[in-house]
Design a protein around this motif. Structure first.
Motif, PDB file in Angstrom:
ATOM      1  N   LYS A   1       7.217 -10.316  -4.568  1.00 47.26           N
ATOM      2  CA  LYS A   1       6.165 -10.942  -4.135  1.00 47.26           C
ATOM      3  C   LYS A   1       5.142  -9.726  -3.620  1.00 47.26           C
ATOM      4  CE  LYS A   1       8.384 -15.054  -2.898  1.00 47.26           C
ATOM      5  NZ  LYS A   1       8.627 -16.074  -1.967  1.00 47.26           N
ATOM      6  N   LEU A   2       3.941  -9.386  -4.246  1.00 41.38           N
ATOM      7  CA  LEU A   2       3.362  -8.533  -3.852  1.00 41.38           C
ATOM      8  C   LEU A   2       1.688  -9.109  -3.571  1.00 41.38           C
ATOM      9  CD1 LEU A   2       3.938  -6.490  -7.318  1.00 41.38           C
ATOM     10  CD2 LEU A   2       4.749  -6.289  -5.276  1.00 41.38           C
ATOM     11  N   SER A   3       1.188  -8.372  -2.381  1.00 42.98           N
ATOM     12  CA  SER A   3      -0.095  -8.965  -1.868  1.00 42.98           C
ATOM     13  C   SER A   3      -0.600  -7.877  -0.937  1.00 42.98           C
ATOM     14  CB  SER A   3       0.143 -10.274  -1.178  1.00 42.98           C
ATOM     15  OG  SER A   3      -1.032 -10.690  -0.543  1.00 42.98           O
ATOM     16  N   VAL A   4      -1.919  -7.658  -1.128  1.00 41.80           N
ATOM     17  CA  VAL A   4      -2.721  -6.691  -0.071  1.00 41.80           C
ATOM     18  C   VAL A   4      -3.510  -8.273   0.858  1.00 41.80           C
ATOM     19  CG1 VAL A   4      -3.035  -4.633  -0.909  1.00 41.80           C
ATOM     20  CG2 VAL A   4      -4.626  -6.542  -2.121  1.00 41.80           C
TER      21      VAL A   4
ATOM     22  N   GLN B   1       0.976  -1.294  -0.051  1.00 41.75           N
ATOM     23  CA  GLN B   1      -0.249   0.137  -0.084  1.00 41.75           C
ATOM     24  C   GLN B   1       0.843   1.220  -0.031  1.00 41.75           C
ATOM     25  OE1 GLN B   1      -3.855  -0.418   2.555  1.00 41.75           O
ATOM     26  NE2 GLN B   1      -2.576  -2.167   3.122  1.00 41.75           N
ATOM     27  N   ILE B   2       2.167   1.309   0.830  1.00 46.18           N
ATOM     28  CA  ILE B   2       3.032   2.377   0.659  1.00 46.18           C
ATOM     29  C   ILE B   2       3.253   2.715  -0.712  1.00 46.18           C
ATOM     30  CG2 ILE B   2       5.201   3.215   1.090  1.00 46.18           C
ATOM     31  CD1 ILE B   2       4.694   1.953   4.054  1.00 46.18           C
ATOM     32  N   ALA B   3       3.845   1.537  -1.637  1.00 46.47           N
ATOM     33  CA  ALA B   3       4.099   1.616  -2.858  1.00 46.47           C
ATOM     34  C   ALA B   3       2.832   2.224  -3.746  1.00 46.47           C
ATOM     35  CB  ALA B   3       4.835   0.267  -3.654  1.00 46.47           C
ATOM     36  N   LEU B   4       1.579   1.868  -3.499  1.00 45.11           N
ATOM     37  CA  LEU B   4       0.646   2.610  -4.299  1.00 45.11           C
ATOM     38  C   LEU B   4       0.486   3.956  -4.134  1.00 45.11           C
ATOM     39  CD1 LEU B   4      -2.266  -0.122  -3.218  1.00 45.11           C
ATOM     40  CD2 LEU B   4      -0.864  -0.427  -5.428  1.00 45.11           C
TER      41      LEU B   4
ATOM     42  N   ILE C   1      -9.167  -5.353   6.576  1.00 44.59           N
ATOM     43  CA  ILE C   1      -9.132  -5.231   5.293  1.00 44.59           C
ATOM     44  C   ILE C   1      -7.948  -4.151   4.911  1.00 44.59           C
ATOM     45  CG2 ILE C   1     -11.586  -5.274   4.629  1.00 44.59           C
ATOM     46  CD1 ILE C   1     -10.160  -1.861   5.629  1.00 44.59           C
ATOM     47  N   PRO C   2      -7.592  -3.911   3.644  1.00 43.77           N
ATOM     48  CA  PRO C   2      -6.519  -3.047   3.397  1.00 43.77           C
ATOM     49  C   PRO C   2      -6.931  -1.768   3.807  1.00 43.77           C
ATOM     50  CG  PRO C   2      -6.776  -4.463   1.530  1.00 43.77           C
ATOM     51  CD  PRO C   2      -7.969  -4.688   2.622  1.00 43.77           C
ATOM     52  N   ASP C   3      -6.241  -1.113   4.873  1.00 36.10           N
ATOM     53  CA  ASP C   3      -6.728   0.101   5.456  1.00 36.10           C
ATOM     54  C   ASP C   3      -5.870   1.338   5.410  1.00 36.10           C
ATOM     55  OD1 ASP C   3      -5.065  -1.054   7.113  1.00 36.10           O
ATOM     56  OD2 ASP C   3      -5.623   0.477   8.807  1.00 36.10           O
ATOM     57  N   MET C   4      -4.821   1.303   4.617  1.00 37.42           N
ATOM     58  CA  MET C   4      -3.722   2.173   4.212  1.00 37.42           C
ATOM     59  C   MET C   4      -3.904   2.808   2.742  1.00 37.42           C
ATOM     60  SD  MET C   4      -0.475   0.338   6.037  1.00 37.42           S
ATOM     61  CE  MET C   4       0.612   1.625   5.174  1.00 37.42           C
ATOM     62  N   CYS C   5      -5.162   3.165   2.621  1.00 31.50           N
ATOM     63  CA  CYS C   5      -5.500   3.670   1.250  1.00 31.50           C
ATOM     64  C   CYS C   5      -5.877   2.682   0.335  1.00 31.50           C
ATOM     65  CB  CYS C   5      -4.578   4.800   0.806  1.00 31.50           C
ATOM     66  SG  CYS C   5      -4.117   5.969   2.232  1.00 31.50           S
ATOM     67  N   GLY C   6      -5.584   1.395   0.471  1.00 35.75           N
ATOM     68  CA  GLY C   6      -5.416   0.407  -0.335  1.00 35.75           C
ATOM     69  C   GLY C   6      -6.762   0.096  -1.090  1.00 35.75           C
ATOM     70  N   THR C   7      -7.971   0.346  -0.650  1.00 37.38           N
ATOM     71  CA  THR C   7      -9.147  -0.107  -1.170  1.00 37.38           C
ATOM     72  C   THR C   7      -9.543   1.268  -2.068  1.00 37.38           C
ATOM     73  OG1 THR C   7     -10.723   0.963   0.726  1.00 37.38           O
ATOM     74  CG2 THR C   7     -10.136  -1.272   0.646  1.00 37.38           C
ATOM     75  N   GLN C   8      -8.992   2.303  -1.803  1.00 34.05           N
ATOM     76  CA  GLN C   8      -9.144   3.383  -2.689  1.00 34.05           C
ATOM     77  C   GLN C   8      -8.336   3.543  -3.964  1.00 34.05           C
ATOM     78  OE1 GLN C   8     -12.304   5.086  -2.043  1.00 34.05           O
ATOM     79  NE2 GLN C   8     -12.134   3.259  -0.892  1.00 34.05           N
ATOM     80  N   LEU C   9      -6.908   3.127  -3.877  1.00 31.72           N
ATOM     81  CA  LEU C   9      -5.961   3.304  -4.689  1.00 31.72           C
ATOM     82  C   LEU C   9      -5.644   2.231  -5.696  1.00 31.72           C
ATOM     83  CD1 LEU C   9      -2.992   5.095  -2.702  1.00 31.72           C
ATOM     84  CD2 LEU C   9      -4.799   6.213  -3.841  1.00 31.72           C
ATOM     85  N   LEU C  10      -6.004   1.028  -4.981  1.00 30.72           N
ATOM     86  CA  LEU C  10      -5.810  -0.315  -6.055  1.00 30.72           C
ATOM     87  C   LEU C  10      -6.973  -0.152  -7.028  1.00 30.72           C
ATOM     88  CD1 LEU C  10      -4.135  -2.568  -6.241  1.00 30.72           C
ATOM     89  CD2 LEU C  10      -5.595  -3.759  -4.738  1.00 30.72           C
ATOM     90  N   PRO C  11      -8.104   0.268  -7.009  1.00 37.34           N
ATOM     91  CA  PRO C  11      -8.964   0.201  -8.109  1.00 37.34           C
ATOM     92  C   PRO C  11      -8.477   1.167  -9.192  1.00 37.34           C
ATOM     93  CG  PRO C  11     -10.316   0.120  -6.039  1.00 37.34           C
ATOM     94  CD  PRO C  11      -8.892   0.473  -5.807  1.00 37.34           C
TER      95      PRO C  11
END
Length: 291
Positions: free
Chosen positions: A163-166, A148-151, A174-184
């Motif tokens: 090796k990449l994984s949320v 998520q930092i890389a996102l 859940i991915p709470d470090m902006c992941g649910t918003q940045l990944l899509p």
């Protein structure tokens, strides 16, 4: 500029390129509250620096970041259990103020930094607030919060061994470090949902195929620094506007975006910086023609 050292993050600035590194190699750069605080501090220090034209974000050692440190995860889980217990008690007594305070302490909520209030989110979101392009150079593991930092960067260059994984759903969260918003935004909603709900770990080629990363190279840090050098050769004002306008495309309709383009052009044309860039470009083209 000499290297600036925090407890868990170091950075230096050379010829307009800031290189920020998570410095917990012995722990695979696992994330703690201190790491989050140091990342935010480093990002804010670089945010409006007129000296910086590009930023490279990486981890020291053989991993970008293996995710949340287990000691931190245990602390959060314990605090969460205490919060639920307190909430149930307060629900019976009708006193909800303490419950809200307890929740805030679990997620480290404070004043907003841009759109983010939680500390861990700020450690990701701060890189979008840095005016110039940010490149994440990823080798080894980038798991959970590490990914998520890389996102939060503008682009990602990875090694063939990544090796990449949320993987947060493996831990019941859940991915709470902006992941649910940045990944899509990178891979689309369906692919983002698949990655989040399965917690699958993917490699470099799959990440490239779905648009999660921009390049796969043997030495991602060297390539990211090379790319940053190419970027740093441009006018800083054009870089700032380019990043700002692309980010705006996620938030505004076309008419607002088109108007912003014209505003940017009006502010860039005819400045001393733009004239210098044009002069240097023409001189380079002339030299090539003679050669």
């Amino acid at each position: 500029m000499p290297e600036t050292t925090h407890s868990t993050v170091v950075y230096s600035i050379t010829e307009g390129i800031a290189h920020v590194e998570i410095d917990r190699a012995d722990k695979l750069n696992s994330l703690t509250r201190e790491v989050f605080e140091d990342l935010v501090e480093a990002g804010l220090a670089l945010k409006d620096s007129s000296e910086v034209k590009a930023v490279v974000l990486s981890g020291r050692g053989r991993a970008f970041s293996a995710g949340l440190d287990f000691t931190e995860l245990a602390r959060i889980a314990e605090a969460g259990a205490a919060t639920r217990s307190t909430s149930e008690e307060e629900a019976e007594t009708g006193n909800g103020a303490k419950s809200a305070d307890s929740v805030a302490s679990v997620v480290e909520v404070g004043t907003r930094l841009g759109s983010a209030r939680a500390l861990a989110q700020k450690a990701v979101h701060v890189w979008s607030l840095v005016e110039v392009p940010v490149i994440a150079a990823v080798r080894g593991a980038a798991l959970g919060g590490g990914l998520q930092i890389a996102l939060g960067a503008d682009m990602r260059v990875v090694g063939p061994d990544v090796k990449l994984s949320v993987m947060e759903t493996n831990w019941g969260i859940i991915p709470d470090m902006c992941g649910t918003q940045l990944l899509p935004r990178l891979v689309g909603p369906a692919q983002a949902k698949k990655l989040i709900v399965t917690a699958d770990t993917i490699g470099a080629e799959e990440a490239l195929r779905i648009g999660l990363v921009e390049e796969v190279v043997e030495d991602p840090i060297a390539r990211a620094l090379e790319l940053a050098g190419q970027i740093a050769g441009k006018s800083r004002s054009s870089l700032v506007w380019a990043k700002r306008l692309v980010d705006l495309s996620y938030e505004s309709d076309l008419s607002a975006g088109f108007d912003a383009e014209q505003e940017a052009l009006a502010q860039l044309l005819g400045t001393d910086e733009q004239k210098q860039v044009v002069a240097e470009r023409l001189a380079m083209m002339k030299a090539r023609a003679k050669g």
